[in-house]
Scaffold this motif. Structure first.
Motif, mmCIF file in Angstrom:
data_model
loop_
_atom_site.group_PDB
_atom_site.id
_atom_site.type_symbol
_atom_site.label_atom_id
_atom_site.label_comp_id
_atom_site.label_asym_id
_atom_site.label_seq_id
_atom_site.Cartn_x
_atom_site.Cartn_y
_atom_site.Cartn_z
ATOM 1 N N MET A 1 0.845 -1.196 0.000
ATOM 2 C CA MET A 1 0.000 0.000 0.000
ATOM 3 C C MET A 1 0.878 1.243 0.000
ATOM 4 N N SER A 2 0.586 2.191 -0.909
ATOM 5 C CA SER A 2 1.362 3.430 -0.962
ATOM 6 C C SER A 2 0.997 4.321 0.211
ATOM 7 N N ALA A 3 1.821 5.336 0.444
ATOM 8 C CA ALA A 3 1.571 6.261 1.547
ATOM 9 C C ALA A 3 0.207 6.914 1.415
ATOM 10 N N SER A 4 -0.120 7.375 0.201
ATOM 11 C CA SER A 4 -1.402 8.072 0.022
ATOM 12 C C SER A 4 -2.582 7.125 0.188
ATOM 13 N N GLU A 5 -2.420 5.853 -0.124
ATOM 14 C CA GLU A 5 -3.516 4.891 0.013
ATOM 15 C C GLU A 5 -3.832 4.583 1.468
ATOM 16 N N ALA A 6 -2.895 4.871 2.372
ATOM 17 C CA ALA A 6 -3.148 4.641 3.797
ATOM 18 C C ALA A 6 -4.106 5.677 4.377
ATOM 19 N N ILE A 7 -4.293 6.793 3.660
ATOM 20 C CA ILE A 7 -5.163 7.871 4.121
ATOM 21 C C ILE A 7 -6.593 7.587 3.681
ATOM 22 N N ILE A 8 -7.525 7.707 4.607
ATOM 23 C CA ILE A 8 -8.952 7.495 4.320
ATOM 24 C C ILE A 8 -9.597 8.853 4.099
ATOM 25 N N ALA A 9 -10.103 9.088 2.885
ATOM 26 C CA ALA A 9 -10.715 10.383 2.570
ATOM 27 C C ALA A 9 -12.007 10.560 3.351
ATOM 28 N N THR A 10 -12.199 11.766 3.887
ATOM 29 C CA THR A 10 -13.448 12.127 4.560
ATOM 30 C C THR A 10 -14.136 13.296 3.858
ATOM 31 N N THR A 27 -5.320 13.828 11.520
ATOM 32 C CA THR A 27 -6.120 14.618 10.581
ATOM 33 C C THR A 27 -5.251 14.999 9.387
ATOM 34 N N VAL A 28 -5.748 14.765 8.183
ATOM 35 C CA VAL A 28 -4.994 15.056 6.967
ATOM 36 C C VAL A 28 -5.733 16.112 6.155
ATOM 37 N N ILE A 29 -5.037 17.143 5.747
ATOM 38 C CA ILE A 29 -5.591 18.197 4.901
ATOM 39 C C ILE A 29 -4.923 18.101 3.535
ATOM 40 N N GLY A 30 -5.716 17.931 2.492
ATOM 41 C CA GLY A 30 -5.143 17.860 1.146
ATOM 42 C C GLY A 30 -6.056 17.115 0.192
ATOM 43 N N THR A 31 -6.114 17.594 -1.030
ATOM 44 C CA THR A 31 -6.853 16.892 -2.079
ATOM 45 C C THR A 31 -6.120 15.597 -2.432
#
Length: 497
Positions: A1-10, A27-31
């Motif tokens: 899993m890539s780094a960005s795939e570990a982030i769950i979009a809300t 908390t992650v901020i970013g498109t």
């Protein structure tokens, strides 16, 4: 899993990053486009920071990239511990903006801009080891006044002695920092102790760096102010900030120079020795995530040293702005200028988070208090929110923003700029010097560099428009004005931070 795939979009520009522990996620901020810029090391540093003792919240901003222990571009909150890593080695690296009363057309002539560059460079040196004695019209500060600045910050006395308009102190996020016990006397005692231990080799030379930029990503930039629109909210904020549409302004980025670096590195060494002595495990095994429980002698010492470095950075910025104004007045007699704001992006501050006091560590992150925030009571920004100064790159422009109520979700913080996309070595290896220099000429942006440093070229930074879109779509802040560069003061040596 890539780094960005570990982030769950809300949401379109928000997400969460689980840490693998029974803690609230990061908390992650970013498109999506921005999340794809986060590499594995950046993500791991964020997770290590969130799982560290006493940490209750971590925010990853759109400019995030790997840093010193914690990512550059993150916010870390703890009500019980203080962490040097999420402040970094350039204590209180900051932005400031000087608004001048000069219409943009007065600097269209390249000869005028070149004269301004020369006048500024005669007063504000660049380069990692350079100070006021290295330039013809630098303002040399003696040892006694340097000590007063470290202890008192931008006090009335310091401002008057250094030729800084005293009212500029009112346009600072923090004009002065105190010791762990909220006194300046303890700061004076700590400084005396450090000097007795010879923690400041060449102390007077470091004091002479007041009024200088340093190297790397630090800069001075002549701008033209463009209000984003003529809506009432934008005009109200612009008026409160003192921005003048279609007029010249000057944006500065620098920090606490050699003083701050020595203070920070001394603290890292002392705490790392303590961890070895105590046999305490390091968070994520990272030596740069050392910490101290609040109330301990180690925490008190760090807070005092951070405050000394922060006071130096504050006075350094204000002196730079005074020298820049002096340079403009030499070339364009009769012009006036006023400070819009001075704001840090490498500092730990005691704030109220979730209804209780906590230390908010902002590493490459900018405070973002909106209108009505209790901390802005009795300031010029109570009804608008304070200015947020975000550098992009000279060709994309920089931004003045103001926080919205939605900034609460990010611990009242936003990014500190665009954030790096390419490391320095990779940029030097991959970018063509001729193409970089030609891009500045094509954009009609002058510089003081014979060759613009490739590791600071616009291509080394993330897409600034996408970074700003992330901030606005996440409902953290809105843009008040864009700053368009007309010339850049910069140095090609290694970065201070």
């Amino acid at each position: 899993m890539s780094a960005s795939e570990a982030i769950i979009a809300t949401g379109e520009a928000t997400g969460i990053l689980p840490t693998g522990a029974s803690r609230t996620p990061i908390t992650v901020i970013g498109t999506q486009a921005i999340r794809e810029t986060f590499d594995d090391l950046c993500i791991q540093q964020a997770i290590n920071s969130r799982n560290a003792p006493g940490v209750t919240q971590v925010v990853l901003n759109p400019d995030a990239h790997c840093g010193y222990g914690a990512p550059i571009g993150c916010v870390m909150v703890s009500p019980s511990h203080i962490y040097p890593g999420p402040v970094g080695v350039d204590i209180k690296c900051s932005m400031s903006l000087l608004q001048l009363d000069i219409p943009a057309e007065e600097i269209e002539d390249r000869r005028v801009r070149r004269a301004l560059i020369d006048a500024i460079c005669e007063r504000t040196p660049t380069g990692a080891g350079r100070g006021a004695r290295h330039v013809a019209k630098g303002r040399v500060v003696d040892e006694r006044l340097g000590v007063e600045a470290l202890v008192s910050g931008a006090s009335l006395s310091v401002c008057q002695q250094m030729g800084i308009p005293p009212e500029w102190a009112e346009r600072c996020e923090d004009s002065a920092h105190l010791a762990h016990d909220h006194t300046a006397d303890s700061l004076a005692m700590r400084l005396e102790e450090l000097r007795f231990r010879n923690a400041f080799p060449n102390f007077c030379q470091k004091i002479h760096q007041l009024g200088s930029y340093g190297g790397g990503n630090h800069f001075g930039e002549c701008e033209v102010v463009e209000l984003r629109d003529r809506e009432p909210d934008t005009l109200q904020a612009a008026n409160a900030f003192g921005l003048r549409d279609g007029h010249v302004a000057f944006l500065s980025h620098c920090g606490s120079r050699g003083i701050g670096h020595q203070l920070a590195m001394g603290q890292f060494r002392e705490l790392q020795c303590k961890f070895a002595e105590w046999g305490i495990p390091l968070p994520g095994g990272d030596r740069e995530l050392v910490y101290a429980p609040l109330g301990s002698p180690e925490a008190d010492a760090y807070i005092d040293d951070m405050s000394l470095g922060a006071n130096f950075a504050t006075v350094n910025h204000l002196m730079i702005n005074a020298l820049v104004l002096e340079a403009f007045q030499e070339v364009l007699p009769g012009c006036t200028g006023s400070l819009v704001y001075f704001i840090s992006h490498n500092i730990a501050r005691k704030e109220i988070v979730d209804h209780r006091p906590a230390w908010v560590h902002r590493k490459g992150a900018t405070r973002a208090f909106p209108a009505g925030h209790h901390a802005l009571a009795d300031t010029p920004f109570a009804e608008t929110g304070h200015p947020i100064l975000l550098p992009g790159n000279p060709q994309a422009g920089s931004s003045v923003m103001v926080a919205t109520q939605g900034a609460e979700k990010s611990c009242y913080s936003v990014n500190h700029g665009a954030g790096r996309r390419l490391g320095r070595k990779r940029a030097i290896r991959e970018l063509d010097q001729k193409a970089v220099d030609q891009s500045f000429d094509a954009a009609d942006i002058l510089t003081n560099c014979r060759q613009y440093p490739r590791d600071e070229a616009p291509a080394t930074y993330k897409d600034f428009e996408e970074v700003l879109r992330s901030v606005e779509k996440a409902d953290l802040a809105r843009e008040v004005a864009r700053l368009r560069a007309k010339f850049v003061i910069k140095d090609g040596s290694a970065a201070d931070d």
